[in-house]
Scaffold this active site. Structure first.
Site, PDB file in Angstrom:
ATOM      1  N   LYS A 155      34.661  43.099  35.871  1.00 16.69           N
ATOM      2  CA  LYS A 155      36.103  42.968  35.646  1.00 16.69           C
ATOM      3  C   LYS A 155      36.375  41.800  34.708  1.00 16.69           C
ATOM      4  CE  LYS A 155      39.506  40.841  37.531  1.00 16.69           C
ATOM      5  NZ  LYS A 155      40.341  40.668  36.333  1.00 16.69           N
ATOM      6  N   GLY A 208      35.572  31.327  37.584  1.00 16.16           N
ATOM      7  CA  GLY A 208      37.007  31.134  37.456  1.00 16.16           C
ATOM      8  C   GLY A 208      37.422  29.857  38.153  1.00 16.16           C
ATOM      9  N   SER A 209      38.637  29.842  38.656  1.00 23.56           N
ATOM     10  CA  SER A 209      39.170  28.620  39.250  1.00 23.56           C
ATOM     11  C   SER A 209      38.557  28.369  40.628  1.00 23.56           C
ATOM     12  CB  SER A 209      40.684  28.749  39.375  1.00 23.56           C
ATOM     13  OG  SER A 209      40.999  29.846  40.210  1.00 23.56           O
ATOM     14  N   THR A 210      38.502  27.114  41.012  1.00 27.53           N
ATOM     15  CA  THR A 210      37.962  26.748  42.319  1.00 27.53           C
ATOM     16  C   THR A 210      38.800  27.375  43.430  1.00 27.53           C
ATOM     17  OG1 THR A 210      36.994  24.726  41.450  1.00 27.53           O
ATOM     18  CG2 THR A 210      37.434  24.759  43.809  1.00 27.53           C
ATOM     19  N   VAL A 212      40.567  30.276  43.501  1.00 26.03           N
ATOM     20  CA  VAL A 212      40.248  31.690  43.738  1.00 26.03           C
ATOM     21  C   VAL A 212      38.806  31.826  44.226  1.00 26.03           C
ATOM     22  CG1 VAL A 212      40.100  33.980  42.694  1.00 26.03           C
ATOM     23  CG2 VAL A 212      41.975  32.476  42.074  1.00 26.03           C
ATOM     24  N   GLY A 213      37.905  30.991  43.690  1.00 20.58           N
ATOM     25  CA  GLY A 213      36.500  31.037  44.108  1.00 20.58           C
ATOM     26  C   GLY A 213      36.325  30.829  45.607  1.00 20.58           C
ATOM     27  N   GLU A 230      30.880  30.074  39.804  1.00 21.33           N
ATOM     28  CA  GLU A 230      30.913  29.100  38.698  1.00 21.33           C
ATOM     29  C   GLU A 230      32.373  28.715  38.547  1.00 21.33           C
ATOM     30  OE1 GLU A 230      28.341  27.877  37.395  1.00 21.33           O
ATOM     31  OE2 GLU A 230      26.745  29.379  37.500  1.00 21.33           O
ATOM     32  N   CYS A 264      34.897  25.057  31.073  1.00 23.98           N
ATOM     33  CA  CYS A 264      34.586  24.429  32.368  1.00 23.98           C
ATOM     34  C   CYS A 264      33.668  23.227  32.190  1.00 23.98           C
ATOM     35  CB  CYS A 264      33.968  25.449  33.306  1.00 23.98           C
ATOM     36  SG  CYS A 264      32.657  26.389  32.533  1.00 23.98           S
ATOM     37  N   GLU A 356      41.407  19.224  36.707  1.00 24.10           N
ATOM     38  CA  GLU A 356      40.973  19.940  35.514  1.00 24.10           C
ATOM     39  C   GLU A 356      42.206  20.405  34.754  1.00 24.10           C
ATOM     40  OE1 GLU A 356      39.152  23.882  35.974  1.00 24.10           O
ATOM     41  OE2 GLU A 356      37.639  23.185  34.562  1.00 24.10           O
TER      42      GLU A 356
HETATM   43  P1  NAD Z   1      41.091  32.576  37.820  1.00 23.06           P
HETATM   44  O1  NAD Z   1      40.340  32.057  38.990  1.00 23.06           O
HETATM   45  O2  NAD Z   1      42.534  32.753  37.931  1.00 23.06           O
HETATM   46  O3  NAD Z   1      40.526  34.005  37.408  1.00 23.06           O
HETATM   47  C1  NAD Z   1      39.174  34.263  37.175  1.00 23.06           C
HETATM   48  C2  NAD Z   1      38.902  35.746  37.378  1.00 23.06           C
HETATM   49  O4  NAD Z   1      39.118  36.059  38.753  1.00 23.06           O
HETATM   50  C3  NAD Z   1      39.846  36.671  36.593  1.00 23.06           C
HETATM   51  O5  NAD Z   1      39.134  37.805  36.173  1.00 23.06           O
HETATM   52  C4  NAD Z   1      40.886  37.039  37.628  1.00 23.06           C
HETATM   53  O6  NAD Z   1      41.524  38.262  37.358  1.00 23.06           O
HETATM   54  C5  NAD Z   1      40.026  37.136  38.877  1.00 23.06           C
HETATM   55  N1  NAD Z   1      40.778  36.981  40.130  1.00 23.06           N
HETATM   56  C6  NAD Z   1      41.986  36.404  40.323  1.00 23.06           C
HETATM   57  N2  NAD Z   1      42.346  36.480  41.616  1.00 23.06           N
HETATM   58  C7  NAD Z   1      41.338  37.115  42.259  1.00 23.06           C
HETATM   59  C8  NAD Z   1      41.116  37.476  43.614  1.00 23.06           C
HETATM   60  N3  NAD Z   1      41.993  37.206  44.569  1.00 23.06           N
HETATM   61  N4  NAD Z   1      39.948  38.101  43.936  1.00 23.06           N
HETATM   62  C9  NAD Z   1      39.029  38.360  42.989  1.00 23.06           C
HETATM   63  N5  NAD Z   1      39.198  38.060  41.687  1.00 23.06           N
HETATM   64  C10 NAD Z   1      40.334  37.435  41.318  1.00 23.06           C
HETATM   65  O7  NAD Z   1      40.674  31.635  36.634  1.00 23.06           O
HETATM   66  P2  NAD Z   1      41.101  31.748  35.109  1.00 23.06           P
HETATM   67  O8  NAD Z   1      42.439  31.144  34.976  1.00 23.06           O
HETATM   68  O9  NAD Z   1      40.924  33.120  34.627  1.00 23.06           O
HETATM   69  O10 NAD Z   1      39.978  30.827  34.412  1.00 23.06           O
HETATM   70  C11 NAD Z   1      40.078  29.463  34.321  1.00 23.06           C
HETATM   71  C12 NAD Z   1      39.225  28.772  35.372  1.00 23.06           C
HETATM   72  O11 NAD Z   1      37.888  29.228  35.357  1.00 23.06           O
HETATM   73  C13 NAD Z   1      39.135  27.271  35.164  1.00 23.06           C
HETATM   74  O12 NAD Z   1      39.397  26.600  36.362  1.00 23.06           O
HETATM   75  C14 NAD Z   1      37.675  27.051  34.736  1.00 23.06           C
HETATM   76  O13 NAD Z   1      37.140  25.815  35.005  1.00 23.06           O
HETATM   77  C15 NAD Z   1      36.965  28.120  35.419  1.00 23.06           C
HETATM   78  N6  NAD Z   1      35.713  28.450  34.747  1.00 23.06           N
HETATM   79  C16 NAD Z   1      34.529  28.019  35.242  1.00 23.06           C
HETATM   80  C17 NAD Z   1      33.341  28.316  34.593  1.00 23.06           C
HETATM   81  C18 NAD Z   1      32.020  27.883  35.133  1.00 23.06           C
HETATM   82  O14 NAD Z   1      31.011  28.404  34.694  1.00 23.06           O
HETATM   83  N7  NAD Z   1      31.942  26.979  36.081  1.00 23.06           N
HETATM   84  C19 NAD Z   1      33.371  29.034  33.418  1.00 23.06           C
HETATM   85  C20 NAD Z   1      34.591  29.434  32.921  1.00 23.06           C
HETATM   86  C21 NAD Z   1      35.758  29.149  33.600  1.00 23.06           C
END
Ligand code: NAD
Length: 452
Positions: A155, A208-210, A212-213, A230, A264, A356
């Site tokens: 996705k 993605g974000s901490t 949501v992670g 990540e 990130c 961040e």
């Molecule tokens: P996000 O967490 O909002 O979204 C990331 C992904 O998760 C998207 O595809 C989103 O659609 C999906 N998502 C959202 N809600 C979800 C849920 N409830 N269940 C499952 N999937 C869901 O983050 P973002 O705004 O897209 O990206 C920015 C963030 O990502 C920043 O905080 C950045 O630091 C982090 N990031 C980390 C790394 C790393 O390798 N550590 C790399 C890139 C980005």
């Protein structure tokens, strides 16, 4: 009727194309098809699976410019970055094409028989990708997962689906069987959450974000599902007085303003030894004002816009709270622009020092000695990467060992190489991607004992 999402060019604010959003039924159907394809894909002879991945790499290589152009338009990436990103997908596929024929188990000496271990693929792997590096982050998930014999549902972020969709087509063109790699554009709350709750998805790779992670990890716990995270970062660039200060100052903008700071690994905190502070800041200011912040359709652009109006508003919110010490330039007119901005900080409790920002903003603070530098660098919930500038290699190694982060560089700002493991400490993540062991993270290690 299928909902559509309008992809917007962040440099011009003009619509690019409408992309259908996958619904729940479509997600379930894709997971079921990927599960069925898994039995066939895992049975493909290792040499043949390797050859298919090499062919996939060759097809991606033939489309590097096309993929890069899509990313320039969809995500506002510079041409240099976008070409590197497409090349990184090719390189990961080539690198992990070496794995199927080398998934060696062990023969372990035991009494009464023979003991063997096998690396068995997991099944369907769900890869959830953010918008900041759509191509590489997708490839770090699917290349080793496919090599280990899994099928993948992927996705992309809602706002940056174009390169992933094209890569899904290129996989079929290269001869990968249908449903081995399926790209499902859609919402996190629909497609992403279904990867977490669907029992046939046996591992979730989330970047993605901490915030949501953490939710993804809690959801995976329900089924004791494997998960790699990540997440965010607030990495420190530590500059000692004995460093080549001119080189440290000249390179510092690229360590934080690359991809408009939406990285990130961005070194969004700079710690400078007090005795070198003024000299470093003078060089840094010169380097920031020389940064070419231009529409990324201009090949000479070094920094593009923020990815969306929402991201620009979020970054501006941080800037509204502080006095900017100095800033670079930004184009006038349309586009989600923010000038690269430098803020000096005294109090480590300040939001700009701790959170961040995920934009072109860096916070700078002086330090007194090595112990003070390490303590300030580690005073963070995050621990993804970091840099150390010094001419004393002993100190470089000592500080690299002491900083609580997964990816350190001495006299360099690089974090990501596909040959080496990548991932975070603390709230920056869980597990590692890339490097020689990545395919093993997509397997179960099985032990078989044969009585004599
Ligand atoms: P996000 O967490 O909002 O979204 C990331 C992904 O998760 C998207 O595809 C989103 O659609 C999906 N998502 C959202 N809600 C979800 C849920 N409830 N269940 C499952 N999937 C869901 O983050 P973002 O705004 O897209 O990206 C920015 C963030 O990502 C920043 O905080 C950045 O630091 C982090 N990031 C980390 C790394 C790393 O390798 N550590 C790399 C890139 C980005």
């Amino acid at each position: 009727m299928t909902d559509l999402f309008t992809v917007v060019n962040p440099a011009t604010e003009q619509p690019v194309v409408d992309v259908p959003l996958t619904d729940l039924a479509g997600t379930d159907a894709a997971i079921a098809a990927a599960h069925e394809a898994f039995q066939r894909w895992r049975a493909v002879a290792p040499g043949e699976r390797a050859a298919l991945l090499r062919r996939f790499a060759a097809v991606v290589d033939a489309h590097v410019d096309e993929l890069a152009e899509l990313e320039v338009r969809n995500a506002g990436h510079t041409w240099g970055n976008a070409r590197w990103e497409a090349g990184n997908v090719r390189d990961c596929l080539n690198y992990y094409s070496g794995a199927p024929e080398r998934m060696f188990g062990k023969q372990i000496p035991v009494p009464g028989g023979t003991d063997l271990t096998f690396y068995e693929p997991l099944g369907v792997v769900g890869v959830i990708v953010p918008w900041n590096f759509p191509m590489p982050i997708a490839g770090w998930g699917f290349a080793p997962a496919l090599a280990a014999g899994n099928t993948v549902v992927l996705k992309p972020a809602e706002i940056t689906p174009l390169t992933a969709l094209r890569i899904g087509e290129l996989a079929l063109e290269a001869g990968l069987p249908e449903h081995v790699l399926t790209v499902l554009p859609g919402k996190g709350s629909v497609v992403g959450e279904r990867f977490v709750t669907h029992e046939l998805v046996r591992k979730v790779v989330f970047t993605g974000s901490t915030e949501v992670g953490k939710r993804v990890m809690a959801g995976c716990a329900e089924q004791v599902k494997a998960v790699t995270l990540e997440l965010g970062g607030k990495s420190a660039n530590i500059v000692f007085a004995d460093a080549d200060l001119a080189a440290a100052a000249a390179s510092a903008p690229y360590a934080v303003f690359d991809n408009a700071g939406q990285d990130c690994c961005a070194r969004s905190r700079i710690l400078v030894e007090r005795s070198a502070y003024d000299e470093f800041m003078a060089g840094f200011e010169k380097a920031v004002s020389a940064l070419r912040v231009l529409d990324p359709s201009d090949e000479s652009s070094e920094m593009g816009p923020l990815v969306s109006a929402g991201q620009r508003a979020s970054v501006q919110g941080y800037l509204d709270e502080v006095d900017v010490t100095f800033a670079g330039s930004r184009p006038d007119g349309a586009g989600y622009w923010i000038a690269p901005s430098v803020v000096t900080v005294d109090d480590p409790a300040e939001r700009i020092w701790r959170e961040e920002v995920f934009g072109p903003v860096v916070a700078v603070m002086p330090f007194d000695d090595e112990a003070d530098a390490v303590a300030r660098a580690n005073d963070s919930d995050y621990g993804l990467s970091g840099s150390i500038y010094t001419s004393d290699l002993g100190r470089g190694l000592r500080v690299a060992r002491a900083v609580e982060a997964g990816n350190l560089s001495v006299n360099s700002h690089s974090s990501v190489r596909y040959w080496t493991p990548f991932g975070g400490y603390k709230e920056s993540g869980l597990g590692r991607e890339l490097g020689p062991d990545a395919p093993l993270a997509f397997t179960e290690e099985k032990n078989v004992f044969i009585a004599h």
